[in-house]
Design a protein around this motif. Structure first.
Motif, PDB file in Angstrom:
ATOM      1  N   LEU A 130      53.449  37.890  47.785  1.00 52.79           N
ATOM      2  CA  LEU A 130      52.369  38.858  47.849  1.00 52.79           C
ATOM      3  C   LEU A 130      51.031  38.177  47.533  1.00 52.79           C
ATOM      4  O   LEU A 130      50.451  38.358  46.460  1.00 52.79           O
ATOM      5  N   TYR A 177      53.642  38.456  43.273  1.00 53.68           N
ATOM      6  CA  TYR A 177      52.192  38.363  43.392  1.00 53.68           C
ATOM      7  C   TYR A 177      51.665  37.016  42.888  1.00 53.68           C
ATOM      8  O   TYR A 177      52.338  36.291  42.163  1.00 53.68           O
ATOM      9  N   SER A 178      50.470  36.682  43.317  1.00 52.26           N
ATOM     10  CA  SER A 178      49.802  35.409  42.990  1.00 52.26           C
ATOM     11  C   SER A 178      50.680  34.193  43.296  1.00 52.26           C
ATOM     12  O   SER A 178      50.817  33.294  42.462  1.00 52.26           O
ATOM     13  N   ASN A 215      49.259  46.170  49.418  1.00 54.37           N
ATOM     14  CA  ASN A 215      49.382  46.410  47.989  1.00 54.37           C
ATOM     15  C   ASN A 215      47.998  46.658  47.394  1.00 54.37           C
ATOM     16  O   ASN A 215      47.142  45.788  47.416  1.00 54.37           O
ATOM     17  N   SER A 238      56.212  47.342  38.016  1.00 51.36           N
ATOM     18  CA  SER A 238      55.392  46.137  38.009  1.00 51.36           C
ATOM     19  C   SER A 238      55.450  45.486  36.644  1.00 51.36           C
ATOM     20  O   SER A 238      55.373  46.172  35.624  1.00 51.36           O
ATOM     21  N   GLY A 255      46.972  37.525  47.890  1.00 46.44           N
ATOM     22  CA  GLY A 255      45.813  38.365  48.149  1.00 46.44           C
ATOM     23  C   GLY A 255      44.916  37.732  49.193  1.00 46.44           C
ATOM     24  O   GLY A 255      44.873  36.507  49.337  1.00 46.44           O
ATOM     25  N   GLU A 293      54.742  38.343  38.847  1.00 42.84           N
ATOM     26  CA  GLU A 293      54.084  37.114  39.274  1.00 42.84           C
ATOM     27  C   GLU A 293      55.136  36.036  39.519  1.00 42.84           C
ATOM     28  O   GLU A 293      55.976  35.769  38.662  1.00 42.84           O
ATOM     29  N   GLY A 346      48.102  41.509  49.568  1.00 34.13           N
ATOM     30  CA  GLY A 346      47.445  42.093  48.411  1.00 34.13           C
ATOM     31  C   GLY A 346      45.966  42.291  48.676  1.00 34.13           C
ATOM     32  O   GLY A 346      45.292  41.394  49.198  1.00 34.13           O
ATOM     33  N   GLU A 351      57.379  44.345  41.212  1.00 32.37           N
ATOM     34  CA  GLU A 351      56.278  43.403  41.427  1.00 32.37           C
ATOM     35  C   GLU A 351      56.076  42.560  40.178  1.00 32.37           C
ATOM     36  O   GLU A 351      55.776  43.082  39.108  1.00 32.37           O
TER      37      GLU A 351
END
Length: 341
Positions: free
Chosen positions: A289, A215-216, A59, A166, A291, A188, A23, A186
């Motif tokens: 994912l 993500y995260s 991403n 997402s 960052g 969290e 990310g 996508e």
């Protein structure tokens, strides 16, 4: 050590990717945006560790900057212009179709989405085409069928190759996939964000052959052990607005994460790697994912894809995630209301 890989889903099920995605949000959604050479090094670090024929998922978003502008995508345009050989080594996903003048409000009208993908293409330039386009949030003023039909129109116009969603619910994902195959959803996913709907999306995606981009996975760095109090966050850090990072909530949340530190110490891994490895353990179709804006962090994150958790460790971490003992909503306010479209 053999680098682990997996496949994407939907119309990209033949695409082999690294076990951990990258990310790019923190490169530009910050008080002081990073120099190109720092961003370029971070991207190349993750790509270069992969074997030939395996792509790194990158991403991005057309609002990833402190001004909610195209700075992150424009950086990618410069990256691919300088390193055109990396175009085929990366699978580029970009989120868009939000009204940044109204606090990142979803707008999935055909007019707004077309504007979004055209702006992204201009920012990217001629060396790389967007592989996957995702509405950043599901526009709740429209049916998912209408949104998907709009995305199919744009797909056929040649703006991108694959469709993603997402922050969608499992039911939304199923209905969307019935209109046109969805490549990736996508959402969290972390030890501190493992809600009932999270599990349902993961299960539905597995059933339908869709990848999940989690993500995260390190809880916006809460699970890394590098944050000990609110004072560790810069004054203008966006996490200060999240309920889970409010002083009292944060101290409680940090106090219950010692279990991750214990497992990390036993394995000779970092806490971030344990947290990311747990997300990967939820299924071969679940792609963490995290960052990263620094090359050393990118390498740490990617190496987490090769960390093998024992059955007992997974059981322990599952119990922690299931307990849901974290205090505070994921975001709070209008941003919370936009989740699970």
């Amino acid at each position: 050590m053999t680098v682990k890989t997996t496949h994407l889903g939907g119309t990209a099920s033949d695409v082999v990717v690294g076990r951990v995605a990258h990310g790019l949000m923190t490169m530009h959604l910050r008080a002081t945006e990073l120099p190109d050479e720092v961003c370029f090094a971070s991207i190349k670090a993750g790509v270069d560790r992969l074997p030939s024929g395996v792509k790194m998922i990158l991403n991005s978003g057309d609002f990833y900057s402190s001004t909610m502008g195209l700075q992150n995508v424009e950086m990618l345009g410069r990256f691919y212009a300088k390193y055109p050989e990396y175009a085929d080594k990366t699978f580029l996903s970009v989120k868009g179709s939000v009204d940044v003048t109204a606090g990142v409000k979803p707008d999935c009208s055909i007019e707004n989405m077309r504007k979004s993908v055209i702006n992204i293409a201009k920012a990217l330039g001629t060396h790389k085409k967007m592989d996957l386009f995702q509405p950043a949030r599901v526009d709740k003023t429209m049916s998912i069928e209408e949104i998907m039909n709009n995305l199919v129109v744009l797909l056929k116009e040649g703006h991108f190759a694959h469709i993603g969603l997402s922050e969608c619910r499992a039911e939304t994902l199923r209905r969307a996939h019935a209109v046109h195959p969805v490549t990736a959803a996508e959402i969290e996913v972390s030890l501190t964000a493992y809600e009932a709907e999270t599990k349902q999306v993961i299960a539905t995606a597995n059933e339908l052959g869709i990848a999940v981009l989690g993500y995260s996975p390190v809880g916006h760095a809460m699970l890394t052990g590098k944050i000990q109090s609110v004072a560790d966050l810069p004054e203008n850090d966006w996490r200060r607005h999240f309920e889970r990072f409010q002083a009292d909530n944060l101290q409680h949340n940090l106090s219950i994460t010692s279990i991750i530190a214990n497992i990390a110490a036993q394995k000779g891994a970092t806490q971030a790697q344990v947290a990311i490895a747990w997300v990967a353990s939820l299924g071969q179709h679940v792609i963490p994912l995290p960052g990263s804006s620094a090359s050393e962090r990118t390498l740490e994150n990617c190496a987490a894809g090769d960390v093998v958790l024992s059955a007992e460790e997974i059981k322990t971490l599952n119990a922690f995630a299931e307990a849901g003992a974290v205090k505070g909503a994921r975001y709070g306010g209008a941003q919370e209301a936009a989740l699970w479209g």
